[in-house]
Write a protein that holds these residues in place. Structure first.
Motif, PDB file in Angstrom:
ATOM      1  N   VAL A  67      50.592  42.776  28.563  1.00 47.36           N
ATOM      2  CA  VAL A  67      49.218  41.808  28.837  1.00 47.36           C
ATOM      3  C   VAL A  67      48.838  41.817  30.026  1.00 47.36           C
ATOM      4  CG1 VAL A  67      47.941  39.555  28.485  1.00 47.36           C
ATOM      5  CG2 VAL A  67      49.910  40.166  26.777  1.00 47.36           C
ATOM      6  N   PHE A  68      47.525  42.114  30.175  1.00 47.12           N
ATOM      7  CA  PHE A  68      46.940  42.248  31.652  1.00 47.12           C
ATOM      8  C   PHE A  68      46.106  41.100  31.530  1.00 47.12           C
ATOM      9  CE2 PHE A  68      43.926  43.972  34.763  1.00 47.12           C
ATOM     10  CZ  PHE A  68      44.503  44.728  35.658  1.00 47.12           C
ATOM     11  N   HIS A  69      46.352  40.423  32.648  1.00 48.80           N
ATOM     12  CA  HIS A  69      45.692  38.956  32.813  1.00 48.80           C
ATOM     13  C   HIS A  69      44.176  39.203  33.691  1.00 48.80           C
ATOM     14  CE1 HIS A  69      48.718  36.351  30.951  1.00 48.80           C
ATOM     15  NE2 HIS A  69      49.439  37.251  31.264  1.00 48.80           N
ATOM     16  N   SER A  70      43.405  38.106  33.408  1.00 50.35           N
ATOM     17  CA  SER A  70      42.038  37.915  34.233  1.00 50.35           C
ATOM     18  C   SER A  70      42.136  37.517  35.395  1.00 50.35           C
ATOM     19  CB  SER A  70      41.247  37.355  33.183  1.00 50.35           C
ATOM     20  OG  SER A  70      41.583  36.074  32.891  1.00 50.35           O
ATOM     21  N   TRP A  71      41.418  37.775  36.388  1.00 46.61           N
ATOM     22  CA  TRP A  71      41.337  37.061  37.691  1.00 46.61           C
ATOM     23  C   TRP A  71      42.465  37.031  38.335  1.00 46.61           C
ATOM     24  CZ3 TRP A  71      36.348  37.629  38.266  1.00 46.61           C
ATOM     25  CH2 TRP A  71      35.487  37.309  37.126  1.00 46.61           C
ATOM     26  N   SER A  72      43.460  38.212  38.111  1.00 46.12           N
ATOM     27  CA  SER A  72      44.813  37.911  38.756  1.00 46.12           C
ATOM     28  C   SER A  72      45.369  39.418  39.315  1.00 46.12           C
ATOM     29  CB  SER A  72      45.725  37.622  37.709  1.00 46.12           C
ATOM     30  OG  SER A  72      45.515  36.277  37.116  1.00 46.12           O
TER      31      SER A  72
END
Length: 442
Positions: A20-25
């Motif tokens: 999973v590639f996370h947002s704003w991180s």
């Protein structure tokens, strides 16, 4: 704690970090919390560790976790018709639009459904530009409107800066008395000077070039800044004076969050376009939309509207809207949010501000509050990101999930929160703030 539950937590974490590639991180240092279930204002992991959700996740769970009427409506609709093209007519979609427009001001009778808040803003901007034949969109520096092309360019904070690919966006300062840009001494002066500033921006940009003024009715992520009396009505007057479309963004603040169905209710203002998402169905299924004034609808009677989405008015989302809004009305959930704000959250946060020198200001209404933390009350210097990170981690360790932004803790529980849960959550915040060593606050 059973071995199976520990294994489920470990597996969920492993899969997340692997795929999973996370947002704003920045991805390398992430350590996401594993959550397995929830009910009302509580969530828990597979091992049974429970947390009071004072964040409503992304400030969207107005009706709380796992409301049975909403989950049942989604399941029932999935059994009947899981999806259908947006060009068709569908009963659930029509009922959802009817429920939404019934709560909007007179003269806003149609809904264009989107997948979420950002594309609601995108399409509202598109409608305003086509309706007026103009290009520019004015929005505030302290704002967040989403992470798609025009929506993120309209956003005022740092997130727009790596993403400024859309044209025609101009920013101005809205009212924020605690950190006034206008040297105001009180709310009346802040309102008057902020309106004068906005009108001068319109005049200097050229009124004939300005399609829309886009505002969050109550700015959310930017700091939960309830507009002073007269401000939104004053913006409406400026828009009318220059033939500009007024778009009010209710994505975060709408559908009960402020203790009203729409946050602008009671501000003597009627927008031309209203964007919504999150709160309309508490995010159970992704959905958003634009509520459109009759005058703008008429623009497209003989002219093609050049916009569309495969999942516009998705039946599962529509069914969840109908169930959520009906349950909120029948159970008095909006009224509960208003009462909790008046009798519990507001007073308890006021006492917190009185007792904790790190608190510079508390502000809000309903279940939509910000606690602004400062290193020095006299200078109002914001605390650092490190201090906020520590506050957040200490609250989680004590069983409360907070929503933090910049130098603030946003106290934003579901609209179904009880006075006892408010006392529990605020007590944890108080314990964390009073335990911070003075020499480490920076």
């Amino acid at each position: 704690m059973t071995a199976t539950r520990v294994d489920e937590d470990a597996l969920a974490y492993e899969l997340d970090r692997s795929h999973v590639f996370h947002s704003w991180s920045a991805q390398g240092a992430l350590h996401p919390m594993v959550l397995a279930g929830g009910r009302g204002c509580r969530v828990w992991d597979h091992a049974g560790n429970e947390y009071l959700d004072f964040s409503s996740q992304m400030v969207n769970l107005n009706i709380g976790h796992q409301h049975p009427a909403v989950t049942a409506a989604i399941a029932d609709q999935a059994a009947k018709l899981a999806t259908i093209a947006p060009a068709t007519a569908n009963l659930a979609r029509g009922q959802a639009a009817q429920r939404i427009t019934a709560r909007a001001p007179e003269g806003l009778n149609k809904v264009f459904f989107t997948n979420g808040g950002a594309d609601a803003v995108e399409n509202a901007i598109r409608m305003a530009r086509l309706h007026t034949g103009r290009d520019k969109v004015l929005s505030t520096y302290r704002s967040y409107h989403g992470n798609t092309g025009a929506a993120v360019a309209a956003t005022g904070d740092w997130r727009r800066m790596p993403n400024e690919y859309a044209r025609g966006h101009v920013h101005f300062f809205g009212p924020y008395l605690y950190r006034t840009e206008f040297w105001a001494a009180g709310p009346e002066q802040e309102c008057e000077r902020a309106l004068r500033h906005l009108e001068r921006m319109v005049q200097c940009e050229g009124p004939a070039t300005v399609a829309a003024i886009l505002l969050e009715s109550v700015p959310g992520t930017a700091g939960i800044m309830v507009p002073p009396p007269g401000y939104l009505a004053g913006v409406r007057e400026i828009a009318d004076r220059y033939g500009i479309v007024l778009i009010l963004d209710e994505v975060m603040c709408g559908f009960g969050r402020t203790g009203r169905w729409f946050a602008f209710d009671g501000h003597n203002v009627k927008p031309d376009l209203i964007t919504f998402a999150k709160g309309v169905n508490s995010g159970y299924v992704p959905v958003g939309g634009v509520i459109i004034s009759d005058a703008i609808v008429d623009t497209f009677d003989e002219r093609v509207f050049p916009g569309g989405l495969t999942y516009s008015g998705h039946p599962l989302a529509a069914a969840s809207i109908v169930a959520a809004l009906d349950a909120m009305e029948q159970e008095g959930i909006v009224e509960n949010a208003a009462e909790i704000g008046r009798s519990a959250l507001g007073p308890e946060l006021a006492l917190l501000a009185q007792d904790c020198p790190i608190v510079g200001e508390v502000r809000g209404e309903g279940v939509f509050w910000a606690v602004e933390l400062v290193a020095d009350r006299a200078t109002r210097e914001p605390v650092s990101a490190a201090t906020i990170a520590r506050v957040k981690s200490e609250m989680v360790a004590r069983g409360v999930l907070p929503f933090t932004a910049d130098n603030r803790v946003h106290v934003v529980p579901p609209c179904v929160v009880t006075a006892a849960e408010v006392t529990e959550g605020v007590a944890v915040l108080r314990d964390v703030l009073t335990a911070l060593p003075a020499e480490e606050i920076r």
